[in-house]
Design an enzyme around this catalytic site. Structure first.
Site, PDB file in Angstrom:
ATOM      1  N   CYS A 114       0.815  -1.224   0.000  1.00  0.00           N
ATOM      2  CA  CYS A 114       0.000   0.000   0.000  1.00  0.00           C
ATOM      3  C   CYS A 114       0.847   1.272   0.000  1.00  0.00           C
ATOM      4  O   CYS A 114       0.335   2.355  -0.276  1.00  0.00           O
ATOM      5  CB  CYS A 114      -0.937  -0.003   1.204  1.00  0.00           C
ATOM      6  SG  CYS A 114      -1.912  -1.502   1.366  1.00  0.00           S
ATOM      7  N   GLY A 140     -14.827 -10.061  -4.544  1.00  0.00           N
ATOM      8  CA  GLY A 140     -15.008  -9.367  -3.269  1.00  0.00           C
ATOM      9  C   GLY A 140     -14.125  -9.909  -2.178  1.00  0.00           C
ATOM     10  O   GLY A 140     -13.288 -10.780  -2.385  1.00  0.00           O
ATOM     11  N   ARG A 168     -22.847  -5.475   8.535  1.00  0.00           N
ATOM     12  CA  ARG A 168     -22.439  -6.881   8.636  1.00  0.00           C
ATOM     13  C   ARG A 168     -21.124  -7.041   9.400  1.00  0.00           C
ATOM     14  O   ARG A 168     -20.147  -6.350   9.110  1.00  0.00           O
ATOM     15  CB  ARG A 168     -22.290  -7.465   7.234  1.00  0.00           C
ATOM     16  CG  ARG A 168     -21.788  -8.901   7.192  1.00  0.00           C
ATOM     17  CD  ARG A 168     -21.926  -9.487   5.815  1.00  0.00           C
ATOM     18  NE  ARG A 168     -21.171  -8.764   4.806  1.00  0.00           N
ATOM     19  CZ  ARG A 168     -19.864  -8.940   4.575  1.00  0.00           C
ATOM     20  NH1 ARG A 168     -19.174  -9.783   5.314  1.00  0.00           N
ATOM     21  NH2 ARG A 168     -19.270  -8.262   3.608  1.00  0.00           N
ATOM     22  N   CYS A 185     -14.534  -0.868   7.724  1.00  0.00           N
ATOM     23  CA  CYS A 185     -13.425  -1.367   6.915  1.00  0.00           C
ATOM     24  C   CYS A 185     -13.447  -0.661   5.561  1.00  0.00           C
ATOM     25  O   CYS A 185     -14.511  -0.478   4.976  1.00  0.00           O
ATOM     26  CB  CYS A 185     -13.545  -2.874   6.693  1.00  0.00           C
ATOM     27  SG  CYS A 185     -13.791  -3.860   8.198  1.00  0.00           S
ATOM     28  N   CYS A 186     -12.280  -0.276   5.060  1.00  0.00           N
ATOM     29  CA  CYS A 186     -12.261   0.416   3.767  1.00  0.00           C
ATOM     30  C   CYS A 186     -12.614  -0.555   2.651  1.00  0.00           C
ATOM     31  O   CYS A 186     -12.297  -1.744   2.726  1.00  0.00           O
ATOM     32  CB  CYS A 186     -10.891   1.039   3.520  1.00  0.00           C
ATOM     33  SG  CYS A 186      -9.587  -0.151   3.130  1.00  0.00           S
TER      34      CYS A 186
END
Length: 378
Positions: free
Chosen positions: A80, A115, A187, A198-199
């Site tokens: 990242c 996903g 969720r 969460c991103c």
């Protein structure tokens, strides 16, 4: 030593665009950055490409259809932190006079990967045991809650804040307002983290910068890089405090020393809020508050737009999404536009000095594999 300046910036929308290619997205950002800088592609002597999950030779593939003249292309994969690391290397070359004009860009196109969390190497001991990033940050959140009395509502409030910022950012295609209750009811991912804490990981996006030591012909006043620091994680052989972001604190100390400023001088920050607990930990690691006081800082309103030191006015990773190779460059684009007064509805009034912080990857025995911090001013 010559003083390089950021003379132009470009960025694409961040979202899911399966109909586009990685190359098409970054070409758009590159052309926008060149136009912003008033620079022709033929004037660029070297290219620095940050890319984490693309195919081989991403920089050359991106430049092919632009008919670049064949100058040096440096491909950087530092997870990242790839784009921010590419910027660090470009700055080094400019300062010693190897080049006078370069282009830095970052991109990733992840919508074709499906996903869920990004796939990590099963050769890594932690990954085989299920210690992927959501699990790791869930453990950090639980430990912080135990040690500091952090409440679930505070974690959710980070997402509330950054989503409010994100809806003001036209490139943040995932950004939607959400209440604390909606975030906590989303969720479950890894207790106590829910989906909206969460991103979005499966995201496409690209960003680009033109840097030069020559007089700027750009649209806006050029931006100076006061500090550029890249650090690697330490191999941990003894028990560690999971609530201490050691690599970020270490990189921040070096960056503040290099820039000759401190956290009290910052006007805004863009930090790696991959999970809600991350931003709270980075408040402390970057010196915005003392250890254990992150929740108090958040609830004071200091880190929201209109506060003393807004954090993630772009919406951050939580609202923009996180194409890893592009994120570090996108943070720089945001801070440049803020310092230049070009951030529109999310403008931080009177912005003078901005900081970006991005971490990269995790491997067994190491907190983070990389961390890059930049401090910018006009």
């Amino acid at each position: 030593m010559k003083q390089p300046m950021i003379t132009g910036v470009g960025i694409t929308d961040f979202g899911r665009f399966p109909e586009l290619t990685e190359e098409a997205m970054v070409q758009s950002a590159i052309l926008d950055a060149l136009e912003d800088a008033g620079t022709r592609l033929s004037e660029v002597q070297a290219f620095y490409c940050g890319n984490a999950l693309g195919a081989m030779l991403p920089g050359q593939r991106a430049l092919r259809e632009l008919h670049a003249h064949g100058g040096a292309v440096y491909n950087v994969d530092n997870a990242c932190s790839s784009g921010a690391t590419a910027l660090n290397l470009a700055l080094q070359a400019l300062k010693v006079g190897q080049y006078d004009t370069v282009l830095v860009f970052g991109m990733d196109h992840l919508s074709g990967l499906g996903g869920g969390p990004l796939q990590l190497s099963q050769q890594d001991w932690n990954n085989r045991r299920g210690m992927i990033m959501p699990a790791l940050y869930a453990m950090r959140a639980r430990r912080y809650m135990h040690d500091r009395g952090l409440k679930l509502e505070t974690l959710a409030d980070i997402s509330v804040k950054n989503r409010k910022h994100g809806v003001l950012n036209p490139i943040a295609k995932f950004a939607k307002l959400a209440t604390r209750e909606e975030i906590l009811a989303s969720r479950p991912v890894a207790e106590p983290l829910t989906l909206l804490q969460c991103c979005p990981a499966v995201v496409d996006g690209a960003a680009a910068l033109v840097l030069s030591t020559k007089p700027s012909q750009g649209v806006a006043k050029p931006v100076q890089v006061l500090a550029s620091v890249v650090q690697s994680g330490l191999f941990e052989t003894t028990p560690v405090d999971m609530t201490e972001a050691e690599i970020t604190a270490r990189a921040a100390r070096l960056a503040y020393e290099q820039a000759g400023v401190g956290p009290q001088d910052l006007s805004l920050l863009e930090v790696h809020d991959a999970f809600t607990i991350s931003e709270l930990l980075y408040y402390e690691a970057l010196g915005l508050c003392d250890r254990g006081d992150a929740a108090e800082l958040l609830h004071s309103g200091a880190t929201a737009l209109g506060g003393r030191v807004p954090v993630n006015p772009s919406g951050g990773l939580l609202a923009k999404g996180h194409p890893p190779g592009a994120t570090g460059v996108a943070q720089i684009v945001e801070v440049c536009e803020q310092l230049q007064g070009r951030a529109g509805a999310r403008q931080v009034q009177g912005a003078r000095i901005g900081l970006t912080q991005v971490t990269g990857g995790g491997i067994w025995g190491v907190d983070h594999a990389a961390c890059a911090i930049h401090i910018l001013s006009l």
